[in-house]
Motif scaffolding. Structure first.
Motif, PDB file in Angstrom:
ATOM      1  N   TYR A 276      26.862  41.859  43.148  1.00 13.65           N
ATOM      2  CA  TYR A 276      28.113  41.526  42.694  1.00 13.65           C
ATOM      3  C   TYR A 276      29.109  41.715  43.764  1.00 13.65           C
ATOM      4  CZ  TYR A 276      32.346  41.704  39.820  1.00 13.65           C
ATOM      5  OH  TYR A 276      33.634  41.763  39.411  1.00 13.65           O
ATOM      6  N   ALA A 279      29.145  39.118  46.527  1.00 14.78           N
ATOM      7  CA  ALA A 279      29.698  37.877  46.155  1.00 14.78           C
ATOM      8  C   ALA A 279      31.052  37.755  46.164  1.00 14.78           C
ATOM      9  CB  ALA A 279      28.829  37.467  44.971  1.00 14.78           C
ATOM     10  N   ILE A 280      31.597  38.847  45.656  1.00 14.29           N
ATOM     11  CA  ILE A 280      33.231  39.069  45.710  1.00 14.29           C
ATOM     12  C   ILE A 280      33.591  38.790  47.187  1.00 14.29           C
ATOM     13  CG2 ILE A 280      35.240  40.349  45.239  1.00 14.29           C
ATOM     14  CD1 ILE A 280      33.938  39.371  42.742  1.00 14.29           C
ATOM     15  N   MET A 283      33.283  35.277  48.320  1.00 11.09           N
ATOM     16  CA  MET A 283      34.279  34.377  47.725  1.00 11.09           C
ATOM     17  C   MET A 283      35.593  34.277  48.681  1.00 11.09           C
ATOM     18  SD  MET A 283      33.562  35.138  43.641  1.00 11.09           S
ATOM     19  CE  MET A 283      35.475  35.797  43.613  1.00 11.09           C
ATOM     20  N   ARG A 284      36.014  35.323  49.439  1.00  8.18           N
ATOM     21  CA  ARG A 284      37.010  35.235  50.320  1.00  8.18           C
ATOM     22  C   ARG A 284      36.892  34.860  51.682  1.00  8.18           C
ATOM     23  NH1 ARG A 284      39.927  40.999  50.138  1.00  8.18           N
ATOM     24  NH2 ARG A 284      41.601  39.801  51.453  1.00  8.18           N
ATOM     25  N   LYS A 290      33.340  30.362  48.670  1.00 12.14           N
ATOM     26  CA  LYS A 290      34.612  30.108  48.593  1.00 12.14           C
ATOM     27  C   LYS A 290      34.747  28.752  47.779  1.00 12.14           C
ATOM     28  CE  LYS A 290      39.298  30.717  50.370  1.00 12.14           C
ATOM     29  NZ  LYS A 290      40.101  30.720  51.795  1.00 12.14           N
ATOM     30  N   TYR A 293      33.348  28.719  44.284  1.00 12.91           N
ATOM     31  CA  TYR A 293      34.338  29.404  43.320  1.00 12.91           C
ATOM     32  C   TYR A 293      35.701  28.517  42.974  1.00 12.91           C
ATOM     33  CZ  TYR A 293      37.161  33.068  41.479  1.00 12.91           C
ATOM     34  OH  TYR A 293      37.789  33.967  40.967  1.00 12.91           O
ATOM     35  N   LYS A 303      36.488  33.442  34.805  1.00 13.83           N
ATOM     36  CA  LYS A 303      36.297  34.112  36.114  1.00 13.83           C
ATOM     37  C   LYS A 303      35.022  34.424  36.206  1.00 13.83           C
ATOM     38  CE  LYS A 303      37.931  37.784  39.162  1.00 13.83           C
ATOM     39  NZ  LYS A 303      39.025  38.839  38.934  1.00 13.83           N
ATOM     40  N   MET A 304      34.182  35.048  35.316  1.00 16.30           N
ATOM     41  CA  MET A 304      32.957  35.808  35.169  1.00 16.30           C
ATOM     42  C   MET A 304      31.714  34.725  35.616  1.00 16.30           C
ATOM     43  SD  MET A 304      33.370  38.834  35.482  1.00 16.30           S
ATOM     44  CE  MET A 304      31.413  38.992  35.711  1.00 16.30           C
ATOM     45  N   ILE A 307      32.201  33.817  39.391  1.00 16.15           N
ATOM     46  CA  ILE A 307      31.598  34.812  39.914  1.00 16.15           C
ATOM     47  C   ILE A 307      30.030  34.858  39.954  1.00 16.15           C
ATOM     48  CG2 ILE A 307      31.206  37.456  40.405  1.00 16.15           C
ATOM     49  CD1 ILE A 307      34.198  37.561  39.462  1.00 16.15           C
ATOM     50  N   ALA A 310      28.825  32.096  42.228  1.00 12.99           N
ATOM     51  CA  ALA A 310      29.104  32.657  43.557  1.00 12.99           C
ATOM     52  C   ALA A 310      27.763  33.479  44.049  1.00 12.99           C
ATOM     53  CB  ALA A 310      30.267  33.533  43.840  1.00 12.99           C
ATOM     54  N   MET A 311      27.326  34.442  43.212  1.00 13.84           N
ATOM     55  CA  MET A 311      26.307  35.314  43.187  1.00 13.84           C
ATOM     56  C   MET A 311      24.923  34.308  43.646  1.00 13.84           C
ATOM     57  SD  MET A 311      26.887  37.908  40.590  1.00 13.84           S
ATOM     58  CE  MET A 311      25.387  38.996  40.525  1.00 13.84           C
TER      59      MET A 311
END
Length: 333
Positions: A276, A279-280, A283-284, A290, A293, A303-304, A307, A310-311
């Motif tokens: 998790y 992945a956060i 995303m940046r 990125k 996302y 959002k979830m 995310i 992204a994972m």
């Protein structure tokens, strides 16, 4: 080669088995039996399986197990080491197979029988345990992850104690002592992982390759190398994502959407949780993650869901890097 199939539904403490056979009157019957999920229980299960199948003939036994969490690993490895034929199935495929037969209610007895039917119809590939170096690596990571959760709980208790009135000094002192003890244990295990990796040049190279991916730090690269067995465990990135419970589920009826898209969340939850925060970060800082996302958010995805995508993207990228043994190069700019 004719095979007798035995399905094993694995729980934390118990193994539930099912074996379907043709009786003398031509009708099919099912034998079921429970065993503790312990070494003694594993031994008893194998003895029982040999006994009931030998009564029906000298056919080979094929055990079918669903890969749920970590609790299947002991019985699967035991049966393999006993030279048994065994298949370990992705929970997503088993669920889809069961639903195709109208089985929607999850019960342990039904689960074991579904595994028997899956084995008879689908002829799944045989399973072999991961090489020892990957097995040990995953065990180290799980031990560290457990200690980190414990450390977080201790820190939360310390914070609560520090603002309480009056401050319970002896309890606070004990919690701080435990914090130092757990932190030192984490450091020792991390050093042992590094020593283990140094002893296996292949592991060292694979960990270094994954660390070229923006968003993946050292501890996450260790986890993914262990889970993917250097890219050898899964045939495709989609299969890896499905095993980790990162596939998307949608409820559709005709042309109408009945509910939101969501992750299947089948498979090892501890590994999924560990992905998790990477992945956060990705995303940046990871151009490909990125871009994905941002594209999903612009399309109105919650959002979830974004995310989760992204994972899944991070797993796909990691699989490609390990499979092709090449450092990561971003496609998006």
């Amino acid at each position: 080669m004719h095979k007798k199939i035995i399905g094993i539904d694995v729980g934390k403490k118990e193994l539930r088995t099912a074996h379907k056979y043709e009786a003398s009157n031509g009708k099919f019957k099912v034998k079921r039996k429970k065993f503790p999920n312990t070494l003694k229980g594993h031994t008893a299960l194998l003895a029982w399986a040999k006994k009931i199948t030998n009564k029906e003939g000298k056919e080979h036994i094929h055990f079918i197990i669903e890969a749920t969490g970590v609790y299947y690993e002991g019985i699967a490895t035991f049966l393999h080491d006993a030279s048994s034929m065994i298949s370990v199935l992705n929970p997503k495929y088993v669920k889809s197979f069961a639903e195709s037969f109208g089985v929607r209610t999850k019960t342990d007895s039904k689960d074991a029988l579904v595994l028997v039917e899956y084995g008879s119809a689908m002829h799944p590939d045989l399973w072999t345990p991961p090489p020892p170096e990957y097995r040990i690596l995953l065990s180290y990571h799980r031990a560290i992850d457990s200690l980190k959760h414990r450390r977080t709980a201790i820190l939360n208790r310390i914070e609560a104690l520090e603002i309480s009135h009056p401050a319970p000094g002896p309890i606070l002192e004990e919690e701080r002592r435990l914090l130092v003890e757990v932190s030192e244990s984490i450091k020792r295990l991390e050093q042992q992982i590094k020593s283990h990796i140094r002893r296996h040049p292949g592991l060292k190279k694979e960990v270094e390759l994954l660390m070229t991916i923006s968003g993946i730090a050292w501890i996450t690269s260790v986890l993914l190398v262990a889970v993917m067995q250097g890219g050898r465990r899964f045939k495709s990135a989609r299969e890896a994502a499905a095993y980790l419970g990162l596939s998307v589920r949608e409820n559709l009826s005709g042309t109408s959407l009945k509910g939101r898209s969501r992750l299947s969340k089948r498979g090892p939850g501890d590994i999924r949780k560990a992905l998790y925060f990477p992945a956060i970060t990705a995303m940046r800082y990871n151009p490909d993650v990125k871009a994905l996302y941002n594209r999903l958010v612009q399309r109105g995805k919650v959002k979830m869901v974004a995310i989760g995508a992204a994972m899944r993207k991070l797993v796909h990228i990691a699989f490609g890097v390990l499979k092709h043994k090449r450092a990561y190069m971003a496609l998006a700019t």
